[in-house]
Design an enzyme around this catalytic site. Structure first.
Site, PDB file in Angstrom:
ATOM      1  N   ASN A   7       0.940  -1.109   0.154  1.00 22.87           N
ATOM      2  CA  ASN A   7       0.204  -0.028  -0.069  1.00 22.87           C
ATOM      3  C   ASN A   7       0.902   1.322   0.009  1.00 22.87           C
ATOM      4  OD1 ASN A   7      -1.482   2.270   1.124  1.00 22.87           O
ATOM      5  ND2 ASN A   7      -2.935   0.960   1.812  1.00 22.87           N
ATOM      6  N   ASP A   9      -0.004   4.403  -0.314  1.00 23.71           N
ATOM      7  CA  ASP A   9      -0.907   5.763   0.306  1.00 23.71           C
ATOM      8  C   ASP A   9       0.162   6.644   1.178  1.00 23.71           C
ATOM      9  OD1 ASP A   9      -3.124   4.556  -0.925  1.00 23.71           O
ATOM     10  OD2 ASP A   9      -3.922   4.253   1.261  1.00 23.71           O
ATOM     11  N   HIS A  10       1.186   6.107   1.794  1.00 25.63           N
ATOM     12  CA  HIS A  10       1.752   7.142   2.887  1.00 25.63           C
ATOM     13  C   HIS A  10       2.855   7.728   2.077  1.00 25.63           C
ATOM     14  CE1 HIS A  10      -0.607   6.308   6.023  1.00 25.63           C
ATOM     15  NE2 HIS A  10      -0.528   5.106   6.056  1.00 25.63           N
ATOM     16  N   ARG A  18       3.561  18.574   1.343  1.00 26.26           N
ATOM     17  CA  ARG A  18       4.334  19.916   1.117  1.00 26.26           C
ATOM     18  C   ARG A  18       3.621  20.345  -0.260  1.00 26.26           C
ATOM     19  NH1 ARG A  18       9.568  21.877   1.445  1.00 26.26           N
ATOM     20  NH2 ARG A  18       8.917  21.365   3.622  1.00 26.26           N
ATOM     21  N   HIS A  47      -5.482   3.599  -1.970  1.00 21.46           N
ATOM     22  CA  HIS A  47      -6.876   4.176  -1.696  1.00 21.46           C
ATOM     23  C   HIS A  47      -7.171   5.482  -2.164  1.00 21.46           C
ATOM     24  CE1 HIS A  47      -9.692   4.482   2.318  1.00 21.46           C
ATOM     25  NE2 HIS A  47     -10.370   4.627   1.039  1.00 21.46           N
ATOM     26  N   ARG A  49      -9.347   8.325  -1.558  1.00 27.46           N
ATOM     27  CA  ARG A  49     -10.181   8.896  -0.509  1.00 27.46           C
ATOM     28  C   ARG A  49     -11.070   9.868  -0.910  1.00 27.46           C
ATOM     29  NH1 ARG A  49      -8.777   6.415   4.928  1.00 27.46           N
ATOM     30  NH2 ARG A  49     -10.475   7.686   5.551  1.00 27.46           N
ATOM     31  N   ARG A  53      -6.923  12.935   0.751  1.00 25.96           N
ATOM     32  CA  ARG A  53      -5.808  13.365   1.613  1.00 25.96           C
ATOM     33  C   ARG A  53      -4.559  12.750   1.081  1.00 25.96           C
ATOM     34  NH1 ARG A  53      -7.648   9.867   6.841  1.00 25.96           N
ATOM     35  NH2 ARG A  53      -9.725  10.873   6.447  1.00 25.96           N
ATOM     36  N   HIS A  54      -4.440  11.782   0.364  1.00 28.87           N
ATOM     37  CA  HIS A  54      -2.883  11.409  -0.019  1.00 28.87           C
ATOM     38  C   HIS A  54      -3.131  11.070  -1.599  1.00 28.87           C
ATOM     39  CE1 HIS A  54      -5.012   7.470   1.129  1.00 28.87           C
ATOM     40  NE2 HIS A  54      -4.717   7.866   2.467  1.00 28.87           N
ATOM     41  N   GLU A  74      -8.338   0.500  -3.291  1.00 31.48           N
ATOM     42  CA  GLU A  74      -9.386   0.669  -2.174  1.00 31.48           C
ATOM     43  C   GLU A  74     -10.325   1.707  -2.379  1.00 31.48           C
ATOM     44  OE1 GLU A  74      -6.895   0.815   1.319  1.00 31.48           O
ATOM     45  OE2 GLU A  74      -6.165  -0.945   1.047  1.00 31.48           O
ATOM     46  N   THR A 104     -18.357  -1.416  11.114  1.00 31.27           N
ATOM     47  CA  THR A 104     -18.884  -2.321  12.453  1.00 31.27           C
ATOM     48  C   THR A 104     -18.164  -1.627  13.673  1.00 31.27           C
ATOM     49  OG1 THR A 104     -17.306  -3.813  12.025  1.00 31.27           O
ATOM     50  CG2 THR A 104     -19.138  -4.358  10.799  1.00 31.27           C
ATOM     51  N   THR A 105     -18.528  -2.275  14.639  1.00 37.30           N
ATOM     52  CA  THR A 105     -17.993  -2.134  16.079  1.00 37.30           C
ATOM     53  C   THR A 105     -16.321  -2.371  15.791  1.00 37.30           C
ATOM     54  OG1 THR A 105     -18.710  -4.080  16.923  1.00 37.30           O
ATOM     55  CG2 THR A 105     -19.998  -1.962  17.605  1.00 37.30           C
ATOM     56  N   GLU A 155     -11.083  -9.166   2.607  1.00 35.35           N
ATOM     57  CA  GLU A 155      -9.885  -8.576   3.198  1.00 35.35           C
ATOM     58  C   GLU A 155     -10.075  -8.574   4.936  1.00 35.35           C
ATOM     59  OE1 GLU A 155      -7.486  -5.816   1.647  1.00 35.35           O
ATOM     60  OE2 GLU A 155      -6.541  -5.296   3.529  1.00 35.35           O
ATOM     61  N   HIS A 196      -3.972  -4.438   7.468  1.00 33.56           N
ATOM     62  CA  HIS A 196      -4.098  -3.227   8.399  1.00 33.56           C
ATOM     63  C   HIS A 196      -3.371  -3.779   9.657  1.00 33.56           C
ATOM     64  CE1 HIS A 196      -5.819   0.563   9.309  1.00 33.56           C
ATOM     65  NE2 HIS A 196      -5.626  -0.066  10.470  1.00 33.56           N
ATOM     66  N   GLY A 197      -2.355  -2.632   9.763  1.00 35.47           N
ATOM     67  CA  GLY A 197      -1.697  -2.651  11.010  1.00 35.47           C
ATOM     68  C   GLY A 197      -0.438  -3.708  11.137  1.00 35.47           C
ATOM     69  N   GLY A 218       1.080  -1.397   4.207  1.00 32.16           N
ATOM     70  CA  GLY A 218       1.596  -0.007   3.879  1.00 32.16           C
ATOM     71  C   GLY A 218       2.436   0.650   4.813  1.00 32.16           C
ATOM     72  N   HIS A 219       1.899   0.934   6.230  1.00 33.04           N
ATOM     73  CA  HIS A 219       2.821   1.966   7.048  1.00 33.04           C
ATOM     74  C   HIS A 219       4.130   1.386   7.434  1.00 33.04           C
ATOM     75  CE1 HIS A 219       3.793   4.037  10.769  1.00 33.04           C
ATOM     76  NE2 HIS A 219       2.877   4.969  10.029  1.00 33.04           N
TER      77      HIS A 219
HETATM   78  N1  PXP Z   1      -5.724  -2.835   4.047  1.00 32.05           N
HETATM   79  C1  PXP Z   1      -6.675  -1.956   3.806  1.00 32.05           C
HETATM   80  C2  PXP Z   1      -8.182  -2.334   3.523  1.00 32.05           C
HETATM   81  C3  PXP Z   1      -6.423  -0.602   4.480  1.00 32.05           C
HETATM   82  O1  PXP Z   1      -7.516   0.412   4.369  1.00 32.05           O
HETATM   83  C4  PXP Z   1      -5.180  -0.369   4.802  1.00 32.05           C
HETATM   84  C5  PXP Z   1      -4.854   0.916   5.323  1.00 32.05           C
HETATM   85  O2  PXP Z   1      -4.971   1.867   4.371  1.00 32.05           O
HETATM   86  C6  PXP Z   1      -4.130  -1.499   4.840  1.00 32.05           C
HETATM   87  C7  PXP Z   1      -4.550  -2.683   4.364  1.00 32.05           C
HETATM   88  C8  PXP Z   1      -2.749  -1.250   4.985  1.00 32.05           C
HETATM   89  O3  PXP Z   1      -2.570  -0.955   6.354  1.00 32.05           O
HETATM   90  P1  PXP Z   1      -1.236  -0.583   7.014  1.00 32.05           P
HETATM   91  O4  PXP Z   1      -0.920   0.841   6.475  1.00 32.05           O
HETATM   92  O5  PXP Z   1      -1.696  -0.333   8.463  1.00 32.05           O
HETATM   93  O6  PXP Z   1      -0.409  -1.477   6.761  1.00 32.05           O
END
Ligand code: PXP
Length: 252
Positions: A7, A9-10, A18, A47, A49, A53-54, A74, A104-105, A155, A196-197, A218-219
């Site tokens: 991913n 995005d970052h 900038r 993604h 959005r 934002r990115h 995404e 969802t919660t 996913e 994610h994470g 991604g991150h």
């Molecule tokens: N999968 C989905 C559906 C996401 O929305 C994200 C975050 O944009 C990721 C994976 C990647 O998450 P991370 O940046 O925490 O690795």
């Protein structure tokens, strides 16, 4: 073999810090995607959005022209973004929640609450030759609804697992939910991605989750890239994922 979708995005987050509102700027997510692919990534995820934002619209079109592996877009299920996706034609879209009422919660898409609308978008995407994934918590009612929608993939949201990682009892609980969720999804004919994470440490625990096709990360990769360079960061993640045996310990 467990696949890696990076991913990016970052990379765009840093550029926008900038160069928001400008026609170009650095770092360029398209160049990042090329480096990820050359380092062995199996796909590129971004993604678009609603607030841009990115990633911005021109990035998505440029990525479609340049990505040689698989482009995963995404997106929220909104008319504007659906129309863009149908124009871009990524290989796959992953529908994610963007507003509170769609969540969802547990943080994934509330497929149960939006079944007719998601079924309609799933059909329009498939008719255009685009596969569909739904980003959901490993929650049986959501997985069953995803199967009824006709999605090709789910996913599984690994955010709660990532947050629980420091607490062994909670980590086990969240890992078991992912294991059971993947089994149920597979039984219902869905293919299973996760994300994610995830980072270089916790990703090794996902070797216990069966039926995984691809992880979207991604991150942690973009963060490591600041110090090691992006190609090395991608290769390190591929190393951490290597040897996945579909959740069966010891299987080759
Ligand atoms: N999968 C989905 C559906 C996401 O929305 C994200 C975050 O944009 C990721 C994976 C990647 O998450 P991370 O940046 O925490 O690795």
């Amino acid at each position: 073999m467990l696949k890696l979708g990076v991913n990016i995005d970052h990379v765009a987050t840093l550029r926008q810090a900038r160069y928001r509102g400008r026609e170009q700027g650095e770092p360029d997510p398209v160049r990042a995607a090329r480096i990820c692919e050359e380092a062995g990534a199996h796909g590129i995820t971004c993604h678009l959005r609603e607030d841009r934002r990115h990633i911005v619209d021109r990035d998505v079109f440029a990525l479609r022209r340049t990505v040689r592996t698989r482009l995963n877009l995404e997106m929220a299920n909104t008319p504007e973004i659906v129309a863009i996706a149908l124009q871009v034609k990524p290989d796959i879209v992953c529908i994610v929640p963007e507003r509170r009422e769609e969540v969802t919660t547990e943080g994934g898409l509330d497929v149960v609450a939006q079944e007719p609308a998601l079924t309609e978008t799933r059909r329009r995407m498939n008719d255009a030759g685009i596969e569909v994934s739904l980003f959901i918590a490993p929650d049986p009612p959501q997985i069953e609804a995803a199967a009824r929608v006709g999605a090709q993939f789910v996913e599984l949201h690994t955010g709660r697992f990532a947050e629980a990682f420091g607490d062994p009892a909670q980590r086990e609980e969240e890992l078991n939910r992912l294991v059971e969720g993947a089994r149920l999804a597979h039984r219902l004919g869905l293919r299973v991605n996760a994300g994610h994470g995830l980072n270089y440490e916790n990703v090794r625990w996902l070797h216990r989750v069966p039926h995984l096709v691809e992880l979207n990360i991604g991150h942690s990769i973009i963060s490591r890239a600041v110090f090691t360079g992006l190609a090395r960061a991608v290769r390190d993640m591929l190393d951490a994922m290597a040897g996945y045996t579909g959740g069966m310990p010891g299987a080759a």
